[in-house]
Design a protein around this motif. Structure first.
Motif, PDB file in Angstrom:
ATOM      1  N   ILE A 172      36.377 -31.194  12.409  1.00 60.00           N
ATOM      2  CA  ILE A 172      36.251 -30.109  11.547  1.00 60.00           C
ATOM      3  C   ILE A 172      34.974 -29.335  11.915  1.00 60.00           C
ATOM      4  N   ILE A 173      34.788 -27.849  10.905  1.00 65.01           N
ATOM      5  CA  ILE A 173      33.729 -26.885  11.847  1.00 65.01           C
ATOM      6  C   ILE A 173      33.602 -26.756  10.379  1.00 65.01           C
ATOM      7  N   PRO A 174      32.805 -27.540   9.767  1.00 64.12           N
ATOM      8  CA  PRO A 174      31.874 -26.993   8.440  1.00 64.12           C
ATOM      9  C   PRO A 174      31.738 -26.020   7.656  1.00 64.12           C
ATOM     10  N   GLY A 175      31.611 -25.649   6.655  1.00 55.97           N
ATOM     11  CA  GLY A 175      30.802 -24.259   5.846  1.00 55.97           C
ATOM     12  C   GLY A 175      31.535 -23.421   5.528  1.00 55.97           C
ATOM     13  N   HIS A 176      31.186 -23.039   4.642  1.00 57.28           N
ATOM     14  CA  HIS A 176      32.234 -22.170   3.094  1.00 57.28           C
ATOM     15  C   HIS A 176      30.904 -20.579   3.289  1.00 57.28           C
ATOM     16  N   ASP A 177      30.336 -20.070   3.080  1.00 52.80           N
ATOM     17  CA  ASP A 177      29.984 -18.742   3.011  1.00 52.80           C
ATOM     18  C   ASP A 177      29.314 -18.438   4.951  1.00 52.80           C
ATOM     19  N   LEU A 178      29.634 -17.414   4.404  1.00 52.62           N
ATOM     20  CA  LEU A 178      28.976 -16.355   6.268  1.00 52.62           C
ATOM     21  C   LEU A 178      29.050 -14.612   5.452  1.00 52.62           C
ATOM     22  N   ALA A 179      28.346 -14.154   6.619  1.00 50.16           N
ATOM     23  CA  ALA A 179      27.990 -12.789   6.785  1.00 50.16           C
ATOM     24  C   ALA A 179      28.485 -11.964   7.723  1.00 50.16           C
ATOM     25  N   GLY A 180      29.247 -11.523   8.175  1.00 46.21           N
ATOM     26  CA  GLY A 180      29.685 -11.149   9.693  1.00 46.21           C
ATOM     27  C   GLY A 180      30.103 -10.023   9.835  1.00 46.21           C
ATOM     28  N   ILE A 181      30.929  -9.873  11.056  1.00 46.59           N
ATOM     29  CA  ILE A 181      31.470  -8.380  11.241  1.00 46.59           C
ATOM     30  C   ILE A 181      33.167  -8.359  11.705  1.00 46.59           C
ATOM     31  N   VAL A 182      33.662  -8.173  11.287  1.00 44.08           N
ATOM     32  CA  VAL A 182      35.582  -8.514  11.678  1.00 44.08           C
ATOM     33  C   VAL A 182      35.986  -7.945  13.040  1.00 44.08           C
ATOM     34  N   VAL A 183      36.338  -8.264  13.209  1.00 45.32           N
ATOM     35  CA  VAL A 183      36.665  -8.163  15.533  1.00 45.32           C
ATOM     36  C   VAL A 183      38.030  -7.717  15.712  1.00 45.32           C
ATOM     37  N   LYS A 184      39.014  -8.433  14.467  1.00 43.44           N
ATOM     38  CA  LYS A 184      40.727  -8.389  14.663  1.00 43.44           C
ATOM     39  C   LYS A 184      40.950  -8.536  13.451  1.00 43.44           C
ATOM     40  N   VAL A 185      42.093  -7.596  12.964  1.00 40.48           N
ATOM     41  CA  VAL A 185      42.744  -7.982  12.060  1.00 40.48           C
ATOM     42  C   VAL A 185      44.997  -7.920  12.143  1.00 40.48           C
ATOM     43  N   GLY A 186      44.692  -8.978  10.772  1.00 37.22           N
ATOM     44  CA  GLY A 186      45.635  -9.171  11.219  1.00 37.22           C
ATOM     45  C   GLY A 186      46.820  -7.984  10.316  1.00 37.22           C
ATOM     46  N   SER A 187      48.205  -7.890  11.003  1.00 39.94           N
ATOM     47  CA  SER A 187      49.112  -6.903  10.619  1.00 39.94           C
ATOM     48  C   SER A 187      49.281  -6.393   8.811  1.00 39.94           C
ATOM     49  N   ASN A 188      49.171  -7.761   8.131  1.00 36.90           N
ATOM     50  CA  ASN A 188      49.346  -6.845   6.443  1.00 36.90           C
ATOM     51  C   ASN A 188      47.653  -6.424   5.644  1.00 36.90           C
ATOM     52  N   VAL A 189      46.654  -6.776   6.999  1.00 36.04           N
ATOM     53  CA  VAL A 189      45.693  -6.461   5.862  1.00 36.04           C
ATOM     54  C   VAL A 189      46.064  -5.289   5.866  1.00 36.04           C
ATOM     55  N   LYS A 190      45.585  -5.277   4.196  1.00 32.89           N
ATOM     56  CA  LYS A 190      44.968  -3.663   3.738  1.00 32.89           C
ATOM     57  C   LYS A 190      43.283  -3.195   3.875  1.00 32.89           C
TER      58      LYS A 190
END
Length: 309
Positions: free
Chosen positions: A61-79
């Motif tokens: 398990i990789i822990p952690g709930h919160d993040l701030a970051g940069i989108v580097v890849k997008v799924g085909s249904n993402v609008k």
């Protein structure tokens, strides 16, 4: 990629920093986020200690709930999101019922589009990472309690992550008539700066014995028996730490990015302030030290891991 993970339950020493973890794949409704900053939450160490073993994901398990970051890849249904967008959010929609294997203490994490929002322009990544789980929990609790303009509230542990946002939301978003909050002696002025009209030093006074009673008592500490004693005859207590007697209820956050989007203008205008613990940020290789501090329950605001890596 580099990531913190554990493959058994236990104290901070089960956490291991790995440098050869495969970058996760995304599904059609997800984006891959390059994590810039992450925040720690009590639910992270409670999970590691085995509190949700019945519903937990497989190891490691990789822990952690919160993040701030940069989108580097997008799924085909993402609008609504595209590569390069600066985003923030709580990546675990239902933390106790459906905990995910891939958390935010890693270089990259797959995230459902609906859990993210665009980062407020006036906040840096470190500040933005401190917000999602805490502000969403504070807001959902107030909504569930039926809090509205003109009502009064007592926030227990107003200097913590959820409590600091509960004070501010009650005051500046919901229009509370009176906001009271508890903390230890050294944090009384902080409570006032966040908008508390009444700041109660719990080391000197028992709030439940004071004559004032409230429409809502928000228990961010885990003292349910005391919380219900401060409720007025038509009021309610809300707990985020577990069961609470009548007239109280407890709940677990259902994370969603639309709440962050809705509260974005209040963050960008500066009406809602982000509370980051003075010891933050901890560098990525000091995650164990950061958790050790979090587990003392002495933090003021949020503990941030930055930069990653």
């Amino acid at each position: 990629m580099k990531a913190w993970q554990y493959d058994e339950y236990g104290d901070v020493n089960v956490l291991k920093l790995s440098s050869d973890v495969p970058v996760p794949t995304i599904n059609d409704d997800q984006v891959l986020v390059k994590v810039v900053a992450a925040a720690l939450n009590p639910v992270d160490f409670k999970r590691r200690q085995g509190y949700i073993i019945a519903t937990d994901s497989p190891f490691p398990i990789i822990p952690g709930h919160d993040l701030a970051g940069i989108v580097v890849k997008v799924g085909s249904n993402v609008k609504s999101l595209k590569e390069g967008d600066e985003v923030y959010g709580d990546v675990m929609e239902r933390a106790l019922a459906e905990p995910k294997q891939f958390g935010t203490l890693a270089e990259y994490v797959p995230v459902d589009e609906k859990l993210l929002a665009l980062k407020p322009k006036n906040l840096d990544f470190l500040q933005a990472a401190a917000i999602p789980l805490a502000i969403e929990t504070a807001y959902e609790g107030l909504e569930r309690a039926g809090f509205s303009e003109g009502k009064s509230i007592l926030v227990m542990n107003g200097a913590g992550g959820v409590g600091s946002f509960a004070i501010q939301l009650a005051k500046h978003v919901f229009g509370a008539s009176k906001v009271a909050a508890t903390s230890s002696t050294g944090k009384i002025e902080l409570l006032k700066s966040l908008g508390a009209d009444v700041a109660i030093d719990y080391t000197k006074e028992n709030f439940e014995d004071l004559p004032d009673k409230y429409d809502v008592v928000y228990d961010c500490v885990g003292q349910p028996e005391k919380a219900v004693k401060a409720v007025n005859e038509t009021g309610v207590a809300v707990s985020i730490t577990g069961p609470i007697p009548e007239p109280g209820f407890d709940f677990v956050l259902t994370a969603n990015g639309s709440m962050l989007t809705k509260l974005g203008p209040y963050l960008e205008s500066g009406k809602l302030k982000v509370l980051v613990d003075p010891k933050s940020p901890y560098p990525f290789n000091k995650v164990k030290e950061a958790f050790t501090y979090l587990e003392t329950h002495r933090a003021t605001g949020k503990i941030i891991i930055y930069p990653i890596p």
